[in-house]
Design a protein around this motif. Sequence first.
Motif, short mmCIF file in Angstrom:
data_model
loop_
_atom_site.label_atom_id
_atom_site.label_comp_id
_atom_site.label_asym_id
_atom_site.label_seq_id
_atom_site.Cartn_x
_atom_site.Cartn_y
_atom_site.Cartn_z
N THR A 3 55.85 60.08 68.68
CA THR A 3 54.93 61.20 68.79
C THR A 3 54.05 60.98 70.00
O THR A 3 53.71 59.85 70.34
CB THR A 3 54.05 61.34 67.53
OG1 THR A 3 53.32 60.13 67.36
CG2 THR A 3 54.89 61.62 66.31
N GLU A 4 53.72 62.06 70.66
CA GLU A 4 52.90 61.98 71.85
C GLU A 4 51.45 61.73 71.45
O GLU A 4 50.95 62.29 70.48
CB GLU A 4 53.01 63.28 72.65
CG GLU A 4 52.40 63.18 74.02
CD GLU A 4 52.65 64.41 74.86
OE1 GLU A 4 52.39 64.33 76.05
OE2 GLU A 4 53.09 65.43 74.33
N GLU A 5 50.80 60.88 72.21
CA GLU A 5 49.41 60.53 71.97
C GLU A 5 48.52 61.77 72.07
O GLU A 5 48.63 62.54 73.01
CB GLU A 5 48.97 59.51 73.02
CG GLU A 5 47.64 58.88 72.76
CD GLU A 5 47.68 57.87 71.64
OE1 GLU A 5 46.64 57.72 70.98
OE2 GLU A 5 48.71 57.24 71.41
N LYS A 6 47.65 61.97 71.08
CA LYS A 6 46.71 63.08 71.14
C LYS A 6 45.40 62.58 71.71
O LYS A 6 44.98 61.46 71.45
CB LYS A 6 46.47 63.67 69.75
CG LYS A 6 47.60 64.52 69.27
CD LYS A 6 47.22 65.26 68.01
CE LYS A 6 48.31 66.22 67.61
NZ LYS A 6 47.93 67.01 66.43
N ILE A 7 44.79 63.43 72.51
CA ILE A 7 43.49 63.12 73.11
C ILE A 7 42.56 64.31 72.93
O ILE A 7 42.99 65.39 72.55
CB ILE A 7 43.63 62.77 74.61
CG1 ILE A 7 44.17 63.97 75.40
CG2 ILE A 7 44.49 61.54 74.81
CD1 ILE A 7 44.08 63.79 76.90
#
Length: 81
Positions: A3-7
């Motif tokens: 999963t792509e890192e959330k920021i």
Amino acid sequence: MLTEEKISLDCPYCKEAIYKPLGWFKQTYSTCPRCEGGVTADQFAAAIDEIEQTLDATIEEIVIGKAGCNCSSGCCGDKKG
């Protein structure tokens, strides 16, 4: 599946936090989910560059170890001596 890192970055218009995957902020054009103001990748470029450099350094540190650590200074939490 990775999963792509959330920021979270603030909208340049309404100043509310936008919490999305990192790639969302790199899109050519998007709209703020709060105020629906149009935002571009250029508006977030400096912050994204800083975040990516920090992530790269963190990954490198995990893989290679703390740079310059001699374990006598306690920088890695394994103080000896």
